[in-house]
Design a protein around this motif. Structure first.
Motif, PDB file in Angstrom:
ATOM      1  N   VAL A 169       0.615  -0.730   0.332  1.00 45.59           N
ATOM      2  CA  VAL A 169       0.044  -0.445  -0.061  1.00 45.59           C
ATOM      3  C   VAL A 169       1.158   1.046  -0.030  1.00 45.59           C
ATOM      4  CG1 VAL A 169      -2.326   1.143   0.933  1.00 45.59           C
ATOM      5  CG2 VAL A 169      -2.302  -1.769   1.252  1.00 45.59           C
ATOM      6  N   CYS A 170       0.595   1.939  -1.061  1.00 45.04           N
ATOM      7  CA  CYS A 170       1.088   3.519  -0.332  1.00 45.04           C
ATOM      8  C   CYS A 170       0.958   4.277   0.335  1.00 45.04           C
ATOM      9  CB  CYS A 170       1.447   4.056  -2.320  1.00 45.04           C
ATOM     10  SG  CYS A 170       2.027   6.038  -2.189  1.00 45.04           S
ATOM     11  N   MET A 171       2.015   4.882   0.808  1.00 45.34           N
ATOM     12  CA  MET A 171       1.550   5.112   2.390  1.00 45.34           C
ATOM     13  C   MET A 171       3.392   6.242   2.571  1.00 45.34           C
ATOM     14  SD  MET A 171       1.357   1.738   5.091  1.00 45.34           S
ATOM     15  CE  MET A 171       0.941   0.578   4.375  1.00 45.34           C
ATOM     16  N   ALA A 172       2.611   7.488   3.387  1.00 45.15           N
ATOM     17  CA  ALA A 172       3.156   8.645   3.805  1.00 45.15           C
ATOM     18  C   ALA A 172       2.938   8.789   5.867  1.00 45.15           C
ATOM     19  CB  ALA A 172       3.235   9.454   2.634  1.00 45.15           C
ATOM     20  N   ALA A 173       4.241   9.508   5.904  1.00 46.90           N
ATOM     21  CA  ALA A 173       3.947  10.029   7.328  1.00 46.90           C
ATOM     22  C   ALA A 173       2.244  11.061   7.044  1.00 46.90           C
ATOM     23  CB  ALA A 173       5.084  10.490   7.836  1.00 46.90           C
ATOM     24  N   GLN A 180      -2.082  16.631   3.106  1.00 48.01           N
ATOM     25  CA  GLN A 180      -2.344  17.855   3.666  1.00 48.01           C
ATOM     26  C   GLN A 180      -3.248  18.234   2.209  1.00 48.01           C
ATOM     27  OE1 GLN A 180      -2.252  18.256   7.159  1.00 48.01           O
ATOM     28  NE2 GLN A 180      -0.968  16.571   6.683  1.00 48.01           N
ATOM     29  N   LEU A 181      -2.938  17.667   1.811  1.00 48.46           N
ATOM     30  CA  LEU A 181      -3.860  18.198   0.782  1.00 48.46           C
ATOM     31  C   LEU A 181      -5.999  17.967   0.749  1.00 48.46           C
ATOM     32  CD1 LEU A 181      -1.888  17.363  -2.747  1.00 48.46           C
ATOM     33  CD2 LEU A 181      -2.589  18.846  -1.865  1.00 48.46           C
ATOM     34  N   LEU A 231       9.136   9.754   9.131  1.00 47.93           N
ATOM     35  CA  LEU A 231      10.143  10.949   9.357  1.00 47.93           C
ATOM     36  C   LEU A 231       9.284  12.201   7.988  1.00 47.93           C
ATOM     37  CD1 LEU A 231      13.755  10.424  10.277  1.00 47.93           C
ATOM     38  CD2 LEU A 231      12.141  11.109  11.404  1.00 47.93           C
ATOM     39  N   GLY A 232       8.435  11.844   7.203  1.00 46.12           N
ATOM     40  CA  GLY A 232       8.130  12.805   7.100  1.00 46.12           C
ATOM     41  C   GLY A 232       9.059  12.914   4.890  1.00 46.12           C
ATOM     42  N   LEU A 233       9.656  12.693   4.795  1.00 45.69           N
ATOM     43  CA  LEU A 233      10.793  12.648   4.135  1.00 45.69           C
ATOM     44  C   LEU A 233      10.230  11.530   2.692  1.00 45.69           C
ATOM     45  CD1 LEU A 233      14.190  12.158   5.896  1.00 45.69           C
ATOM     46  CD2 LEU A 233      13.248  13.864   4.972  1.00 45.69           C
TER      47      LEU A 233
END
Length: 301
Positions: A169-173, A180-181, A231-233
């Motif tokens: 699954v595509c993920m991010a912090a 935020q979009l 870490l949101g990178l």
């Protein structure tokens, strides 16, 4: 069945001469006199009634028949070597060491649980794990540097058993700008942000790990990728089983992609040489199969 007229030694001479490029170099390679090698080739030609080499100018080259004999002879020599290796391994009984290549998409916690189960039965056996990505798994099998491998493909010339489905699954912090979009995301949205890619561990590195844009970081370790995303990178596709703790504590969150949010595939268990596999190798493979089956049943996969 008629007994072969050509010995393995004669086939080995032919292969050595061709691969070395000359009788003199072949003589050095296999520690025989040049005249002995010349006689062996002439004897092979006489017994088969064919010409293996022909002169072109001042150079001896393989005839079309010679090329066929070289290819088949090389296969025969390699198979004889594998047979001897298999016999030697089986004569040892339980192996002192078992080498396994496992693609990093396989859940690490599940693999270690299976290793622990095996260690309770055979604590003296040394397990050597190669954590691989894409082509690295195939290369380990091709080189016979492992007893078996777990990966997303079955290389040409091998057979494998389906082990488990895998879903990434595509993920991010949660703090990542994409979250935020506050809307469904498109491929163009992803291309404006950094993709964290894990490098193909194969030496050739001819396959990408699924990167979709030029804005990316490439790392060699799954843990580094997960930490960077937390870490949101950047963002990446992860099997949920590999990021359980990150999801539970909210360090990662699936991105709301309009399409392509998930990638699915299948993992296979592939023996380098099933017939030569020792009892330890077979038992470890069985434990992994059983462990995966229990987990898949628990998750209704």
């Amino acid at each position: 069945m008629t007994s072969p007229r050509i010995t393995l030694d004669q086939w080995n001479v032919l292969v050595s001469v061709v691969e070395s490029g000359s009788y003199s170099k072949a003589a050095e390679r296999i520690h025989r006199s040049q005249s002995t090698l010349t006689y062996a080739i002439k004897k092979l030609e006489s017994l088969l009634g064919v010409k293996v080499f022909e002169l072109r100018g001042r150079k001896a080259v393989l005839t079309p028949t010679g090329e066929l004999l070289f290819r088949r002879g090389k296969t025969l020599i390699e198979e004889a070597g594998r047979l001897e290796h298999a016999a030697a391994e089986l004569a040892k009984g339980w192996e002192p060491q078992i080498r396994v290549a496992v693609d990093i998409v396989f859940p690490t916690w599940l693999l270690l649980r299976c290793f622990a189960d095996f260690a309770r039965e055979r604590p003296e056996t040394h397990l050597e794990l190669y954590e691989t990505v894409l082509g690295g798994t195939e290369e380990a099998l091709a080189r016979r540097s492992v007893e078996f491998a777990i990966g997303g493909t079955v290389p040409q010339g091998f057979v494998g058993d389906i082990l488990m489905p895998i879903r990434a699954v595509c993920m991010a912090a949660p703090s990542h700008p994409l979250h935020q979009l506050g809307r469904e995301l498109t491929l163009e949205d992803l291309r404006r942000h950094r993709h964290i890619v894990i490098r193909d561990s194969g030496e050739q590195r001819v396959r990408s790990a699924g990167w979709i844009n030029e804005l990316r970081w490439t790392v060699s370790n799954k843990a580094t990728s997960i930490h960077a995303a937390g870490l949101g990178l950047g963002y990446a596709w992860y099997p949920e089983d590999s990021v359980r703790s990150e999801l539970e504590r909210g360090a990662l969150k699936p991105l709301p992609l309009r399409e392509g949010a998930e990638k699915s595939g299948t993992l296979y268990l592939v023996f380098a040489d099933r017939e030569a596999a020792g009892p330890g190798t077979l038992r470890l493979a069985q434990i992994i199969r059983e462990g995966v089956a229990r987990e898949c049943k628990a998750q209704n996969r």
